[in-house]
Scaffold this active site. Structure first.
Site, PDB file in Angstrom:
ATOM      1  N   ARG A 197       0.900  -0.987   0.002  1.00  0.00           N
ATOM      2  CA  ARG A 197       0.033   0.004   0.101  1.00  0.00           C
ATOM      3  C   ARG A 197       0.886   1.216  -0.132  1.00  0.00           C
ATOM      4  O   ARG A 197       0.469   2.127  -0.589  1.00  0.00           O
ATOM      5  CB  ARG A 197      -0.913   0.035   1.266  1.00  0.00           C
ATOM      6  CG  ARG A 197      -2.171  -0.998   1.272  1.00  0.00           C
ATOM      7  CD  ARG A 197      -2.712  -1.363   2.540  1.00  0.00           C
ATOM      8  NE  ARG A 197      -3.382   0.029   3.214  1.00  0.00           N
ATOM      9  CZ  ARG A 197      -3.691  -0.171   4.158  1.00  0.00           C
ATOM     10  NH1 ARG A 197      -3.595  -1.254   4.984  1.00  0.00           N
ATOM     11  NH2 ARG A 197      -4.251   1.101   4.792  1.00  0.00           N
ATOM     12  N   CYS A 206      -0.142   5.695   9.722  1.00  0.00           N
ATOM     13  CA  CYS A 206      -0.679   4.467   9.055  1.00  0.00           C
ATOM     14  C   CYS A 206      -1.622   4.640   8.251  1.00  0.00           C
ATOM     15  O   CYS A 206      -1.713   5.869   7.607  1.00  0.00           O
ATOM     16  CB  CYS A 206      -0.961   3.603  10.221  1.00  0.00           C
ATOM     17  SG  CYS A 206      -2.167   3.868  11.316  1.00  0.00           S
TER      18      CYS A 206
END
Length: 340
Positions: free
Chosen positions: A216, A291
């Site tokens: 990601r 995150c």
């Protein structure tokens, strides 16, 4: 489950070499065995479980049906949060609440200023560090994370409750809270953008560690939130949160923190090696954890605080509260694809 309540738990004294005058200090991370040594009267377990938006699991449903730790109450990170449109226009989940919201939630749970709050989640180590970060940010220092969470508690023979949650009869407390929120523990979008435009050799530059999975970060895999671009913040570095954890397996069906030496190596490698690690410490240069939504970033924060607790030296850190979701939602954000 009923344990005898020692006047002063060995966890407070013998284990840490403390005298009774400083027995109020509590460790950041405890095992199920250590939990059983705590005095019942001033200890409160809190279920702080949270699951990803694409997960079929419901944290509240699992808490209400059980199994759960005996006497555990529910602290919902998405409810004890900033829900105001003015300060959270994108409707992001579990953003840090105002002090008033935090204190009101603590009072409803019967938390006192001297309550030792023990936080657990149903994965092992996942959302409990974020809850610890929240309590610490608002000045409640008597907080510990149960290493391995509810699955480890069960695996090691801990008793559980199931079915309807029993009302404890506790009344709303007069909790006053600490001096938080500690604003230097939080980074805003504007601060992250300003930092991303600095030269990494600048002493004011903060190292940004992204705890999402590597694919990601590079943009090779999609985000779990529909319509959100993957990629990363300019001048940030990847450090997947699983790097800090022992994975679940058949014998130990829970994640748990690695040893202190292993955690230190994860952070050393994450910032670029031993020389960079020492340089950051010497210059007191900041490290920011991020995150997908500000949840697993706190795993890195807690690992760093464990180093501080045991060795006395650790990074000056903060969390980017909005994290990638808040960053990538903005059309003006610069998104980088590929390796750092």
């Amino acid at each position: 489950m009923r344990f005898p309540a020692p006047a002063i738990s060995p966890l407070y004294t013998a284990r840490r070499g403390l005298s009774t005058s400083v027995a109020r200090r509590v460790p950041l991370l405890i095992s199920p065995k250590e939990y059983k040594e705590l005095p019942r009267a001033t200890t409160l377990p809190l279920d702080v479980s949270w699951h990803m938006p694409n997960s079929p699991r419901s944290a509240i449903a699992e808490y209400l049906s059980g199994p759960r730790m005996p006497g555990a109450k529910r602290f919902d990170l998405d409810e004890v949060a900033d829900l105001a449109l003015e300060s959270n226009p994108h409707g992001l989940g579990h953003m840090l609440p105002t002090k008033e919201v935090f204190i009101e939630a603590a009072r409803k749970l019967g938390i006192q200023d001297d309550t030792h709050v023990v936080l657990y989640d149903t994965i092992g180590i996942f959302s409990s560090p974020r809850a610890a970060y929240t309590f610490k940010t608002f000045g409640h220092d008597k907080v510990s994370v149960l290493n391995g969470g509810l699955p480890r508690w069960i695996a090691e023979g801990g008793e559980v409750e199931t079915g309807e949650v029993q009302q404890s009869g506790a009344i709303e407390s007069e909790y006053k809270g600490g001096q938080g929120p500690k604003r230097d523990w939080v980074r805003s979008y504007e601060q992250i953008v300003e930092n991303s435009e600095k030269n990494p050799s600048d002493t004011s530059f903060e190292v940004v560690l992204d705890h999402r999975p590597l694919a990601r970060f590079t943009g090779e895999a999609p985000e779990p939130r529909p319509g959100l671009s993957s990629g990363h913040i300019p001048n940030s570095s990847p450090l997947p949160f699983l790097s800090y954890l022992n994975p679940a397996d058949d014998k130990k069906p829970y994640t748990s923190f690695k040893s202190l030496d292993e955690l230190k190596k994860v952070l050393v490698d994450g910032v670029g090696g031993e020389d960079k690690f020492r340089e950051l410490l010497q210059k007191d240069q900041g490290v920011v954890f991020t995150c997908g939504s500000g949840m697993t970033a706190a795993i890195g924060w807690l690992a760093n605080e464990l180093l501080r607790e045991k060795e006395g030296k650790a990074f000056k850190t903060a969390l980017y509260d909005e994290s990638w979701t808040g960053y990538a939602l903005r059309q003006e954000s610069k998104i980088v694809k590929g390796n750092a």
